[in-house]
Design a protein around this motif. Sequence first.
Motif, PDB file in Angstrom:
ATOM      1  N   THR A  63       0.895  -1.196  -0.003  1.00 23.02           N
ATOM      2  CA  THR A  63       0.152  -0.052   0.065  1.00 23.02           C
ATOM      3  C   THR A  63       0.693   1.333  -0.127  1.00 23.02           C
ATOM      4  O   THR A  63       1.982   1.313   0.388  1.00 23.02           O
ATOM      5  N   GLY A  64       0.393   2.411  -0.434  1.00 23.42           N
ATOM      6  CA  GLY A  64       1.010   3.394  -0.720  1.00 23.42           C
ATOM      7  C   GLY A  64       2.299   3.567  -1.425  1.00 23.42           C
ATOM      8  O   GLY A  64       3.371   3.971  -1.060  1.00 23.42           O
ATOM      9  N   ALA A  65       2.079   3.017  -2.537  1.00 17.05           N
ATOM     10  CA  ALA A  65       3.192   2.605  -3.409  1.00 17.05           C
ATOM     11  C   ALA A  65       3.481   3.880  -4.667  1.00 17.05           C
ATOM     12  O   ALA A  65       4.187   3.610  -5.201  1.00 17.05           O
ATOM     13  N   SER A  66       2.681   4.886  -4.585  1.00 17.99           N
ATOM     14  CA  SER A  66       2.865   5.831  -5.820  1.00 17.99           C
ATOM     15  C   SER A  66       3.853   7.058  -5.358  1.00 17.99           C
ATOM     16  O   SER A  66       4.115   7.522  -6.259  1.00 17.99           O
ATOM     17  N   ARG A  67       4.270   7.245  -4.364  1.00 17.17           N
ATOM     18  CA  ARG A  67       5.360   8.229  -4.160  1.00 17.17           C
ATOM     19  C   ARG A  67       5.946   7.644  -2.901  1.00 17.17           C
ATOM     20  O   ARG A  67       5.888   6.650  -2.044  1.00 17.17           O
ATOM     21  N   GLY A  68       7.330   8.645  -2.697  1.00 17.08           N
ATOM     22  CA  GLY A  68       8.158   8.161  -1.290  1.00 17.08           C
ATOM     23  C   GLY A  68       8.726   6.820  -1.274  1.00 17.08           C
ATOM     24  O   GLY A  68       8.959   6.201  -2.200  1.00 17.08           O
ATOM     25  N   MET A  69       8.927   6.556   0.125  1.00 17.25           N
ATOM     26  CA  MET A  69       9.502   5.154   0.091  1.00 17.25           C
ATOM     27  C   MET A  69       8.567   4.143  -0.345  1.00 17.25           C
ATOM     28  O   MET A  69       9.151   2.911  -0.729  1.00 17.25           O
ATOM     29  N   GLY A  70       7.583   4.352  -0.395  1.00 14.67           N
ATOM     30  CA  GLY A  70       6.501   3.443  -0.845  1.00 14.67           C
ATOM     31  C   GLY A  70       6.712   3.059  -2.437  1.00 14.67           C
ATOM     32  O   GLY A  70       7.044   1.637  -2.926  1.00 14.67           O
TER      33      GLY A  70
END
Length: 258
Positions: A11-18
Amino acid sequence: MPQPHHLTVLTGASRGMGLAMALQLLQPERHLLCISRHINPELADAAQKADAPLTQWAQDLADTTGAAQRLQDWLGEQQASGFASVTLINNAGVIPRIGPLDECPPEDLSNALRVGLEAPMHLTAAFLRATGAWVRAGWRGPRKVLNISSGLGRHAMAAQAPYCAAKAGMDHFTRCCALDEAQREHGARLVSLAPGVIDTDMQQQLRAGDANAFPDLDRFVQLKRQGHLASPTEAAAQVLACLERPDFGANPVADVRD
């Protein structure tokens, strides 16, 4: 006969550490399912170049039960024999408006707890339920849940009560689920991991806070100024290395800096 793939749900894979984790997980032998509010074209291009199986869902995790039901239904449609292992990484989180709790808009408070705590709990339950059915049907691959926590779940900070509470809750529900799974034959292994201090949008949001409402503002400014922030790529590599440790799950609440 084709070799089984490893399945990773992130989850949360669209930006940052994800996003950094997703890019590092793209491999021909791994099926990566990314769940974020928005589809990331960069990730889709990278998957195509790497010949790596990728599925992306545009899914608001604030719809906690909807997201969990979607994951459970999708896992239920898969052939377990096609996977050598299955992993869930709950990475998404939200920092609400910076300031004391009584100044936090109710909708921001609720959203921070839904995305940061309620969604990981629902998704973990759906994951354990669906893959537990695989185990009962004879599948014997490893199952792992990695919850991306924070040092702020273990050390209180002014002006961020909702975020700190969500991460503290994540740590403790991980402990509870680990105890449950330890009682089950071929139970899953779970870890709530603090990834260190990372140079992401969340850090920028903290550094942009109002000093009058955020007593720790200067500390976060100095972390950036003194070069103490890990890049998302560096942090992602450390987190994914923890997943591969043979003793993953021995300590259900951990820190990459330990």
